[in-house]
Design an enzyme around this catalytic site. Sequence first.
Site, mmCIF file in Angstrom:
data_model
loop_
_atom_site.group_PDB
_atom_site.id
_atom_site.type_symbol
_atom_site.label_atom_id
_atom_site.label_comp_id
_atom_site.label_asym_id
_atom_site.label_seq_id
_atom_site.Cartn_x
_atom_site.Cartn_y
_atom_site.Cartn_z
ATOM 1 N N SER A 177 -6.130 4.385 -7.381
ATOM 2 C CA SER A 177 -7.222 3.656 -8.033
ATOM 3 C C SER A 177 -6.754 2.352 -8.667
ATOM 4 O O SER A 177 -7.497 1.370 -8.698
ATOM 5 C CB SER A 177 -7.857 4.541 -9.105
ATOM 6 O OG SER A 177 -6.881 4.963 -10.046
ATOM 7 N N LEU A 178 -5.518 2.331 -9.166
ATOM 8 C CA LEU A 178 -5.028 1.152 -9.873
ATOM 9 C C LEU A 178 -4.048 0.322 -9.065
ATOM 10 O O LEU A 178 -3.814 -0.840 -9.394
ATOM 11 C CB LEU A 178 -4.353 1.566 -11.188
ATOM 12 C CG LEU A 178 -5.201 2.369 -12.175
ATOM 13 C CD1 LEU A 178 -4.410 2.633 -13.451
ATOM 14 C CD2 LEU A 178 -6.510 1.666 -12.492
ATOM 15 N N GLN A 180 -1.430 0.039 -5.124
ATOM 16 C CA GLN A 180 -1.057 0.525 -3.798
ATOM 17 C C GLN A 180 0.435 0.326 -3.620
ATOM 18 O O GLN A 180 1.060 -0.499 -4.288
ATOM 19 C CB GLN A 180 -1.842 -0.196 -2.705
ATOM 20 C CG GLN A 180 -1.647 -1.695 -2.643
ATOM 21 C CD GLN A 180 -2.694 -2.361 -1.756
ATOM 22 O OE1 GLN A 180 -3.894 -2.155 -1.928
ATOM 23 N NE2 GLN A 180 -2.237 -3.160 -0.803
ATOM 24 N N VAL A 181 1.016 1.124 -2.705
ATOM 25 C CA VAL A 181 2.469 1.126 -2.527
ATOM 26 C C VAL A 181 2.796 0.702 -1.099
ATOM 27 O O VAL A 181 2.191 1.193 -0.138
ATOM 28 C CB VAL A 181 3.054 2.523 -2.817
ATOM 29 C CG1 VAL A 181 4.564 2.512 -2.624
ATOM 30 C CG2 VAL A 181 2.710 2.956 -4.242
ATOM 31 N N LYS A 195 5.297 -0.983 -5.685
ATOM 32 C CA LYS A 195 3.984 -0.640 -6.237
ATOM 33 C C LYS A 195 3.344 -1.903 -6.778
ATOM 34 O O LYS A 195 3.906 -2.588 -7.629
ATOM 35 C CB LYS A 195 4.138 0.400 -7.352
ATOM 36 C CG LYS A 195 2.812 0.873 -7.940
ATOM 37 C CD LYS A 195 3.040 2.001 -8.939
ATOM 38 C CE LYS A 195 1.716 2.483 -9.521
ATOM 39 N NZ LYS A 195 1.902 3.604 -10.481
ATOM 40 N N ASP A 331 -0.636 13.309 -15.391
ATOM 41 C CA ASP A 331 -1.476 13.117 -14.205
ATOM 42 C C ASP A 331 -0.810 13.713 -12.954
ATOM 43 O O ASP A 331 -0.600 13.016 -11.960
ATOM 44 C CB ASP A 331 -1.735 11.623 -14.005
ATOM 45 C CG ASP A 331 -2.955 11.356 -13.144
ATOM 46 O OD1 ASP A 331 -3.757 12.291 -12.943
ATOM 47 O OD2 ASP A 331 -3.115 10.225 -12.654
#
Length: 583
Positions: A177-178, A180-181, A195, A331
């Site tokens: 959501s925040l 991408q890698v 990241k 998380d």
Amino acid sequence: MVNTPVTSSPARTRRYPRKVLLPLACVATAGALYSTSDSFRHHTLAFRRALLAAEAVIVTGYDYKFSLEYGNRDLKEGDPEDDRERRVRRSRLHKRSAERVMAMMRQNGGIYIKLGQHLASLKYLLPEEWTKTMEPLQDKCLPSSLESIQALFLSDLGQPLSEIFSSFDVTPIGVASLAQVHRATLKDGCEVAVKIQHPALGEFSEVDMKTIAALTHFIAYAFPEFEFFWLSEEIQDNLPKELDFRYEARNAERTAANFDCARVQGSSSAVKIPDVFWAQKRVLVMEFMNGSRIDNVEYLNANNIKVGEVSREMARIFSQMIYKDGFLHCDPHPGNVMIRPTPVGSPSPFNFEIILLDHGLYRELSPEFRLDYARLWTAVMDSDEEEIKRRAIALSGIDAYELFACILTGRDWDVIQDSQLTRKVRNKAETSKISHGAGNWLVEIADILARVPRDLLLLFKTNDLLRALDEDLGADDGAQMGTFAVMGLYCAQVIFEADKKEIRQTLTRASVSTSADSSSSSSITGISRSMTLMFASVGVWCRAYCRFLLKTVSLDLFIWWIDQSQANSVLYRVASTLGLSVL
């Protein structure tokens, strides 16, 4: 008679073109500003995002208000057929409302996706229709374009991708959501995972947080019985840190150091934290690792990795974080946990390593909180209702200890009360009962979540994610019960260490008192009193140690017997034939 031709007045001839031209001029001006002015475009998009969110929440609120208060007036109370129809209508209401809100979250993206992921984990609060509908948001996020990523590198680092990496795979290996890698190679040939925060997040994060806060106040106004201020407060407290990858780098390094220290002290672990090479606010470069999501059962089977061992090791890793280190990754959904066969030189005692990713959301737990939490869990596992009540009030100030214990464990109160928590795993019937109960007890649950300490909120979420992971892995009864045994061992250790600390403090006070009394006229009486206190402290220590020893030996035996049952050993088969078992 002469007919004079009728002519339009100047005002009337201009009126119709003005009605057409003025809107066209406004549209043309807005289009030009949108194309040329970054500020105008930002405010326009921000307004659109806020409008979409407000529409979804307000329509959903009205739908609930109307459907629950007026939509069932044709149904009679107490009639079995009407009660069944009422449940069907309520389920449809939950489903369409969740789909409406999720569609908005998908469209807005960013923080709203993060919020949807959080809602998906609230299985102790929301009806199943909501949590199931939100689950796809945990995996299916849209990637940012390569052009926006290249622009981010230029603005944040002052260099293009080609100056930093010798190769850069433009297809992301993971999208959250925040961020991408991407897989890349540094100029020195080292393979890394990069990241990168979604560039649009920084532009709208502040307005999105304000919008969520405003909508939370609207919900409180429309439904006074519900308090969801804690949800917006958690987002406003935690999100700025999650959006700064320098915090994540520090969290990862601290967690790795904690587990290295535990290994030195003799506590082996299969956890692996990727090394961080460097971090900027929106870019994090770390060690690249091959592996698979931890819930990929086919991958586990292909590499001869036992589900029971994985389940128990996850319990051990997070128990250390909670009870020993007081520094918790909050998380642990399957997208943030990878697994791979043990590489050469690994300190893992198993044939696998568990790779923990995404260290943005952490919680620091005080020693006092950890002790109270350990005592609460010990009471729950012992089915000691009076102690559960006492510890629930001490930890959270909540009188409704039964419902509180259900939220904590994700289990039905009857299971806890009948001492079945460590003897009976959660099945589909119990899960369904809990889900339907969440709808019936929504007001009471919302009240509990509004009042408990913020640390407990994230622990509730973490517990539920770990339970869901066990179920996704298909862990058998023994494996799931083994996780409680592992946690029980850590709780016992925390409580024993607290008892020892209290005894040491008592002995120190006695020693100081003896030294003071030895110089006074009542030295004999003072020394006698101090010696009595010392002997009493020794007795307290012996009782504490015996309790600790009994608890740890019984739990170790419990875990050993689970291993025997899973291996279907000769001893287990003979004992089963004779009707003997420690489970």
